[in-house]
Design a protein around this motif. Sequence first.
Motif, mmCIF file in Angstrom:
data_model
loop_
_atom_site.group_PDB
_atom_site.id
_atom_site.type_symbol
_atom_site.label_atom_id
_atom_site.label_comp_id
_atom_site.label_asym_id
_atom_site.label_seq_id
_atom_site.Cartn_x
_atom_site.Cartn_y
_atom_site.Cartn_z
ATOM 1 N N ALA A 4 -47.851 -43.985 2.230
ATOM 2 C CA ALA A 4 -47.973 -45.346 1.695
ATOM 3 C C ALA A 4 -46.917 -46.231 2.320
ATOM 4 O O ALA A 4 -45.807 -45.799 2.618
ATOM 5 C CB ALA A 4 -47.834 -45.344 0.179
ATOM 6 N N VAL A 5 -47.301 -47.518 2.521
ATOM 7 C CA VAL A 5 -46.391 -48.553 2.994
ATOM 8 C C VAL A 5 -46.349 -49.630 1.924
ATOM 9 O O VAL A 5 -47.367 -50.246 1.599
ATOM 10 C CB VAL A 5 -46.862 -49.152 4.342
ATOM 11 C CG1 VAL A 5 -45.925 -50.276 4.778
ATOM 12 C CG2 VAL A 5 -46.942 -48.080 5.403
ATOM 13 N N TYR A 6 -45.141 -49.864 1.359
ATOM 14 C CA TYR A 6 -45.001 -50.752 0.208
ATOM 15 C C TYR A 6 -44.556 -52.145 0.642
ATOM 16 O O TYR A 6 -44.147 -52.371 1.783
ATOM 17 C CB TYR A 6 -44.001 -50.164 -0.789
ATOM 18 C CG TYR A 6 -44.429 -48.823 -1.344
ATOM 19 C CD1 TYR A 6 -45.322 -48.748 -2.395
ATOM 20 C CD2 TYR A 6 -43.931 -47.646 -0.790
ATOM 21 C CE1 TYR A 6 -45.720 -47.514 -2.901
ATOM 22 C CE2 TYR A 6 -44.319 -46.409 -1.285
ATOM 23 C CZ TYR A 6 -45.222 -46.346 -2.340
ATOM 24 O OH TYR A 6 -45.611 -45.137 -2.828
ATOM 25 N N LEU A 7 -44.607 -53.070 -0.320
ATOM 26 C CA LEU A 7 -44.101 -54.419 -0.090
ATOM 27 C C LEU A 7 -42.578 -54.391 -0.022
ATOM 28 O O LEU A 7 -41.933 -53.555 -0.669
ATOM 29 C CB LEU A 7 -44.552 -55.350 -1.223
ATOM 30 C CG LEU A 7 -46.066 -55.563 -1.371
ATOM 31 C CD1 LEU A 7 -46.373 -56.347 -2.648
ATOM 32 C CD2 LEU A 7 -46.624 -56.294 -0.162
ATOM 33 N N PRO A 8 -41.976 -55.303 0.747
ATOM 34 C CA PRO A 8 -40.516 -55.278 0.880
ATOM 35 C C PRO A 8 -39.767 -55.641 -0.399
ATOM 36 O O PRO A 8 -38.569 -55.385 -0.512
ATOM 37 C CB PRO A 8 -40.251 -56.303 1.983
ATOM 38 C CG PRO A 8 -41.441 -57.204 1.972
ATOM 39 C CD PRO A 8 -42.597 -56.334 1.592
ATOM 40 N N GLU A 9 -40.462 -56.250 -1.350
ATOM 41 C CA GLU A 9 -39.807 -56.606 -2.610
ATOM 42 C C GLU A 9 -40.824 -56.499 -3.735
ATOM 43 O O GLU A 9 -42.035 -56.382 -3.521
ATOM 44 C CB GLU A 9 -39.263 -58.039 -2.537
ATOM 45 C CG GLU A 9 -40.342 -59.076 -2.271
ATOM 46 C CD GLU A 9 -39.786 -60.478 -2.144
ATOM 47 O OE1 GLU A 9 -40.600 -61.428 -2.071
ATOM 48 O OE2 GLU A 9 -38.557 -60.633 -2.127
#
Length: 490
Positions: free
Chosen positions: A362-367
């Motif tokens: 998974a690649v998440y949002l930076p904030e």
Amino acid sequence: MKNRGLLEKLMVAYAVFVIVILGLAVFLVYVSSRIGNVTADIYYLDQHKREITDNLVNELISLEETSKQYLLLQKESYKSLIGKREENITRAWEYLCLEGVCPNDEEMRAVRKGIQIWGGYLQRFHSRLSGPLADAQALEDVFRENSKDMDTMIKLARFVNGASLKALDRKIVFLKGLGDQIRVFTWWAVSIAATIGLIIPLLIYKSITDDLVTIRTGVKHIAQGDFSYKIPLYSNDELGLLAESFNSMSRRLKELDNMKSEFISIVSHELKTPLTSMREAANLLMEGVSGDLNEKQQRLIVIMAQGIERLIQMTSELLEMSKLESGMVPLQREFIDMNAMVSDFISEVQHFAENNGILLSAVYLPEERKVYLDRNKILRVLTNLAHNAIKYSGSGSEVELRLDTSDGHITVEIKDHGKGIPQEDIPLIFEKFYQSKATRGHSGIGLGLAISKSIVEAHGGKIYAKSSVGKGSVFSFTLPVHPRISAGRV
């Protein structure tokens, strides 16, 4: 109020065109008549009058000379010549006196004066001819009187001749003006006719194409299962009748779809309870409540339990789809952090991925970014998409779940490296009961993606897919970020 039909539009266009042509024809007939009248006046009146007055002047001059020669020489040949010239002059003055030859009052007064002088000249000249002249002085007096009368008549004749020339000039100028009017009017008529011939067909073409686009839009809605859409086309032509037929068909299909949904809902609800009882009975048998089971009996009960589980899942999906279509499933929305929700989901589905030999990342949002949504419903969408990606990917491949944000929306992407979906199936995979050629033969009845689409659209988002056969697929859906959250006011 219905719009004009195609036939009426064509009739209006042709009527305008015919009116323009008839107007041009009437104008040309009128102008031709005027030209004919003016030309007749020029040829039969003005030109003839000019010739008559020219001859009259010549005859008067010749008569004066011939009279002098006769009075001096007394030859009979001159007398007969004098008679012919007098006859010609008399006819000329009589012609000029005819009605319509000299329409101008000043011309008519000149002609009448000339006739009066001519009559006096004839009376005086012939009275002198009846007796011998006394001497040379008397002859000189006659010549002087005759010359004076001749000069006056010649002047009057030339005045009438000049008037005829002026009339000729005026009428020639008038004819030139008529020619200019004909040229200008013809150009205008040709321009209007050309405009009608070019613009009216274009307007009719645009009207037809607009109606066809409207009908095509309605057909697309019907093809996509939106049977409530009504084609907004109100005209009396064939396209209007076609639109009415489509609207009637869509109403009937809507009725049939409602009947089908209601039937599926009732059947699903009625099947769910006995299937649940059968599953519990199978579980009790597996636990040995009714006694010990041999290996063969256990295997049969496991097969039965698996079949019952699939039936329960199908009936649950059918029932859920029916409720979503009828709007009976309210969304229990709350502000949820997308990173946290996706992280929890990854933890839940990780075991399923490992059992299938799939690496899940998974690649998440930076904030942190919160979205106003129904957690359980969005998790259902994630489960459907992730399970499909894992199920149709080969062992040892990777499935990636990525979060991104842009234009006030959060995008969730699930990318796999499976067999892919043919391009012709992409527009149809979110339809109810549709299964791509690449997925047929697997479990399911083709409702998972349709349910996911209904849930995403209920949240105000969109769901779509991209795929390449042999390379894999990317399923994405967007969710709108609440304005207060995107502004940082939680």
